[in-house]
Design a protein around this motif. Structure first.
Motif, PDB file in Angstrom:
ATOM      1  N   VAL A 151     -11.339   1.387   7.833  1.00  0.00           N
ATOM      2  CA  VAL A 151     -11.139   0.550   6.654  1.00  0.00           C
ATOM      3  C   VAL A 151     -10.764  -0.870   7.065  1.00  0.00           C
ATOM      4  CG1 VAL A 151      -9.612   0.151   4.691  1.00  0.00           C
ATOM      5  CG2 VAL A 151     -10.519   2.414   5.121  1.00  0.00           C
TER       6      VAL A 151
ATOM      7  N   LEU B  42      -4.926   8.215  -7.026  1.00  0.00           N
ATOM      8  CA  LEU B  42      -6.110   8.012  -6.212  1.00  0.00           C
ATOM      9  C   LEU B  42      -7.385   8.183  -7.027  1.00  0.00           C
ATOM     10  CD1 LEU B  42      -5.109   9.594  -2.828  1.00  0.00           C
ATOM     11  CD2 LEU B  42      -5.533   7.216  -3.331  1.00  0.00           C
TER      12      LEU B  42
ATOM     13  N   PHE C  44       0.840  -1.185   0.000  1.00  0.00           N
ATOM     14  CA  PHE C  44       0.000   0.000   0.000  1.00  0.00           C
ATOM     15  C   PHE C  44       0.881   1.242   0.000  1.00  0.00           C
ATOM     16  CE2 PHE C  44      -0.615   3.023   3.407  1.00  0.00           C
ATOM     17  CZ  PHE C  44      -1.592   3.822   2.853  1.00  0.00           C
TER      18      PHE C  44
ATOM     19  N   THR D  55      -9.291   7.098   9.365  1.00  0.00           N
ATOM     20  CA  THR D  55      -9.850   6.397   8.204  1.00  0.00           C
ATOM     21  C   THR D  55      -9.346   4.964   8.119  1.00  0.00           C
ATOM     22  OG1 THR D  55      -9.898   8.490   7.025  1.00  0.00           O
ATOM     23  CG2 THR D  55     -10.075   6.519   5.712  1.00  0.00           C
ATOM     24  N   TYR D  56      -8.019   4.790   8.271  1.00  0.00           N
ATOM     25  CA  TYR D  56      -7.441   3.449   8.162  1.00  0.00           C
ATOM     26  C   TYR D  56      -8.081   2.501   9.168  1.00  0.00           C
ATOM     27  CZ  TYR D  56      -3.694   5.650   5.480  1.00  0.00           C
ATOM     28  OH  TYR D  56      -2.986   6.335   4.546  1.00  0.00           O
TER      29      TYR D  56
ATOM     30  N   THR E 104     -12.623   5.168  -0.410  1.00  0.00           N
ATOM     31  CA  THR E 104     -11.508   4.991  -1.342  1.00  0.00           C
ATOM     32  C   THR E 104     -10.595   3.863  -0.899  1.00  0.00           C
ATOM     33  OG1 THR E 104     -11.572   7.341  -1.822  1.00  0.00           O
ATOM     34  CG2 THR E 104      -9.623   6.158  -2.519  1.00  0.00           C
ATOM     35  N   TRP E 105     -10.253   3.831   0.404  1.00  0.00           N
ATOM     36  CA  TRP E 105      -9.310   2.801   0.846  1.00  0.00           C
ATOM     37  C   TRP E 105      -9.960   1.446   0.991  1.00  0.00           C
ATOM     38  CZ3 TRP E 105      -4.785   3.580  -0.462  1.00  0.00           C
ATOM     39  CH2 TRP E 105      -4.211   4.849  -0.395  1.00  0.00           C
ATOM     40  N   THR E 106     -11.281   1.406   1.268  1.00  0.00           N
ATOM     41  CA  THR E 106     -11.921   0.094   1.357  1.00  0.00           C
ATOM     42  C   THR E 106     -11.912  -0.583  -0.008  1.00  0.00           C
ATOM     43  OG1 THR E 106     -13.331   0.953   3.090  1.00  0.00           O
ATOM     44  CG2 THR E 106     -13.928  -1.160   2.200  1.00  0.00           C
TER      45      THR E 106
ATOM     46  N   THR F 204     -12.579   6.634   3.628  1.00  0.00           N
ATOM     47  CA  THR F 204     -12.945   5.268   3.991  1.00  0.00           C
ATOM     48  C   THR F 204     -13.390   4.497   2.764  1.00  0.00           C
ATOM     49  OG1 THR F 204     -13.569   5.975   6.193  1.00  0.00           O
ATOM     50  CG2 THR F 204     -14.410   3.869   5.466  1.00  0.00           C
TER      51      THR F 204
ATOM     52  N   TYR G 127      -8.496  -2.231   0.263  1.00  0.00           N
ATOM     53  CA  TYR G 127      -8.298  -3.296   1.240  1.00  0.00           C
ATOM     54  C   TYR G 127      -9.372  -4.358   1.185  1.00  0.00           C
ATOM     55  CZ  TYR G 127      -4.200  -1.906   3.578  1.00  0.00           C
ATOM     56  OH  TYR G 127      -2.899  -1.669   3.856  1.00  0.00           O
TER      57      TYR G 127
ATOM     58  N   THR H 114       3.472   7.234  -1.887  1.00  0.00           N
ATOM     59  CA  THR H 114       3.361   7.647  -0.484  1.00  0.00           C
ATOM     60  C   THR H 114       4.646   8.307  -0.006  1.00  0.00           C
ATOM     61  OG1 THR H 114       2.199   5.566  -0.259  1.00  0.00           O
ATOM     62  CG2 THR H 114       2.513   6.842   1.723  1.00  0.00           C
TER      63      THR H 114
END
Length: 611
Positions: free
Chosen positions: A95, A414, A65, A91-92, A252-254, A250, A257, A70
């Motif tokens: 997620v 992103l 990730f 957020t993480y 976007t990252w879900t 949340t 993941y 990053t």
């Protein structure tokens, strides 16, 4: 170039450190190609034989990730827009919980190699194909950006050969993915996380020393308004505010993941479901550590250049080059350390690219090749998987060439995830959470979500939002005693924000552009997901979705959540819950059908069917 501070340049030791990193990664690949009898079956190659444990998988999830986007993008982001970015820590947390408690139980229980197999089990063949193709396109695009981004930034600042670096990264990656399969990917990631932490640590320690301690860095940052954590503006047009990051972030990252093959493949390859969940929770700690490091690097950047911004004074041409510039500036007296930082950025790239290549190979073999060529033996499938790795490695290097035409990197990366990932997340959520969703509804929802996300996403690339939406913080150049002091007083708020090659300049702003296209990029996937869910539910209901007969294994059930507490139950009951007759026979026994179970009196249900 007239600089008040001379920055260093690359020396032999830096190249040695960098080459060493590539070499060790390649050696791990060779080791796993032959360890334990090599890659006998495609399952070994793509899933590590389902024998991984939690900690290496957790580190691997963190690493992939943590791409170079990053390492280079987040500090620059903090430098320009302030430490708002650190709200992503919250957020993480959401997620990881959503991934571990909603998506993981279903995928793990079905024992699938490709997440898109689920779509066929739950809906039909065609939807699985749609999902697969979307994923392949999205991943190749993203991987191109990931390979090209660091190469460009490091090339500009350190004179590191651009295409040499791109090709070297691509080739080494392809090499160890092809030889070692998923095990090699996971273990090289573990090694690369180590390198990344070392690279970040060297920057943080040295910048604290040069600036006179951590407090000095934080003081500079707060004087420059960089510690803007609490911005509760609910306006969805504002690029980063507390709500955009929590809600949009949340979603976007879900997508990454919860349902993205490159991540799911990893935690499904764990020994047991407990190990799989653990790997996600341990990985959360890793994410927090990395986030803290990169945000702090951004504050250190500001502290170092608060009175002389290298970007406005044209010493670097892109924001992404600020980090390498800082490294050469403060670490020029330590030969080999700048090399460590470059290795750190490239480890990010390698780990992301390798997981993408492995995931692409898995999806292609499982979804496109196995269904059509049923006669292939396991051995030949393993060869096919390796061939696919090589093919995709080459394709990603090709994409990097295309990425060289695209602008602002973090955002582009992103937005791609948001545009394609959002509708896919919606599709999986329909399958797992909505029992009456059927294939017509799913297809309609996917199409609707995809069209709308593409419309917003492409519109935003063409007509980028105005600075009052993005809120860049001012940067100063009055401390640069340089010759070109004509534009010295100009603070960067007037700098063009997006450097996309497709921008259309000097157009009358229409309300459509000012409201719809100015939507925060984090909401792209939120819109995609919600539109897909909403349309999917409506159309499923209107096409008789309630009548279909579903296997409950494809849905998220109460049992999935309660089984988290099995570990505690076994202590009081010598009986393992598996030997409890109601538990096992419950769903198959016609006299005790699961449909009736749901309507029985609640207190009776708890006492009667669970320990």
């Amino acid at each position: 170039m007239d600089t008040s501070r001379d920055i260093g340049s690359f020396v032999v030791w830096d190249y040695v450190v960098f080459a060493g990193m590539l070499l060790i990664s390649a050696v791990i690949g060779i080791y796993y190609a032959f360890a334990g009898g090599g890659q006998q079956t495609s399952k070994d190659f793509l899933m590590g034989g389902r024998s991984m444990t939690a900690v290496p998988v957790a580190l691997s999830l963190t690493a992939s990730f943590m791409s170079a986007v990053t390492v280079l993008g987040t500090p620059a982001e903090v430098y320009r827009f302030g430490a708002m970015f650190s709200i992503f820590g919250i957020t993480y947390f959401f997620v990881v919980i959503i991934s571990a408690e909603v998506f993981l139980p279903v995928f793990y229980r079905l024992g699938i190699t490709s997440t898109y197999e689920y779509l066929e089990l739950r809906f039909n063949r065609f939807i699985r194909l749609c999902g697969t193709i979307l994923f392949i396109v999205q991943t190749i695009l993203y991987t191109g950006i990931v390979i090209y981004a660091p190469a460009l930034a490091l090339n500009q600042v350190t004179g590191f050969d651009l295409w040499g670096a791109v090709v070297a990264t691509g080739v080494v990656c392809t090499f160890y993915c092809t030889l070692g399969g998923l095990k090699a990917v996971v273990w090289t990631d573990v090694f690369q996380v180590g390198i990344m932490v070392a690279g970040f640590a060297s920057v943080i320690i040295q910048s604290s020393i040069t600036q006179g301690g951590i407090n000095a860095v934080l003081n500079d940052a707060s004087n420059g308004g960089r510690l803007n954590f609490w911005n509760f503006n609910p306006n969805p047009l504002q690029r980063h505010s507390f709500w955009t990051i929590i809600i949009g972030g949340t979603f976007t990252w879900t997508t990454i993941y919860g349902v993205n093959q490159s991540q799911v493949q990893r935690y499904i390859s764990c020994k047991s479901r407990l190990q799989a969940k653990l790997s996600l929770y341990i990985n959360l700690v890793g994410l927090w550590a990395i986030l803290t490091c990169s945000v702090f690097c951004g504050l250190a950047l500001y502290s170092r250049y608060h009175d002389c911004d290298p970007w406005t004074s044209k010493k670097v041409s892109e924001v992404d080059q600020l980090m390498p510039y800082l490294v050469l500036d403060i670490l020029k007296n330590y030969p080999g350390v700048p090399g460590l930082f470059v290795a750190c950025a490239y480890s990010g790239t390698l780990s992301t690219v390798s997981s993408s290549i492995n995931a692409l190979a898995a999806v292609t073999v499982e979804d496109l090749i196995k269904p059509h060529f049923r006669s292939l033996s396991e051995k030949s499938l393993s060869w096919v998987s390796q061939g696919m790795s090589v093919l995709y490695g080459a394709l990603c290097i090709g994409m990097a060439a295309v990425a060289s035409l695209m602008g602002a990197l973090l955002q582009a990366a992103l937005s791609i995830f948001g545009m394609v990932g959002g509708p896919l997340l919606g599709l999986f959520s329909l399958g797992i959470l909505v029992p009456f969703a059927n294939s017509i509804g799913a297809l309609a929802g996917l199409l609707a979500g995809f069209i709308i996300s593409l419309w917003v996403g492409i519109g935003a690339q063409l007509y980028p939002p105005l600075p009052e939406r993005t809120l860049p913080l001012p940067l100063d150049t009055h401390g640069c005693n340089s010759t070109h002091n004509v534009s010295d007083w100009m603070s960067t708020t007037e700098m063009p924000f997006s450097t996309s090659a497709f921008q259309i300049h000097n157009v009358e702003r229409t309300p459509l552009m000012d409201n719809w296209y100015s939507l925060s990029y984090l909401y792209f996937s939120t819109i995609g997901t919600l539109v897909t869910l909403f349309v999917g539910i409506l159309i499923s209901l209107s096409t008789g979705g309630r009548k279909q007969n579903l296997d409950p294994r494809f849905l998220l059930t109460k049992q999935d959540f309660l089984s988290n507490f099995d570990a505690f139950k076994k202590k009081n009951h010598v009986l393992s819950y598996k030997s409890h007759p109601v538990e096992v026979g419950g769903t198959d026994n016609p006299a005790f059908n699961h449909v009736e179970l749901n309507f029985t009196d609640h207190s009776g249900k708890i006492n009667g069917t669970r320990l």
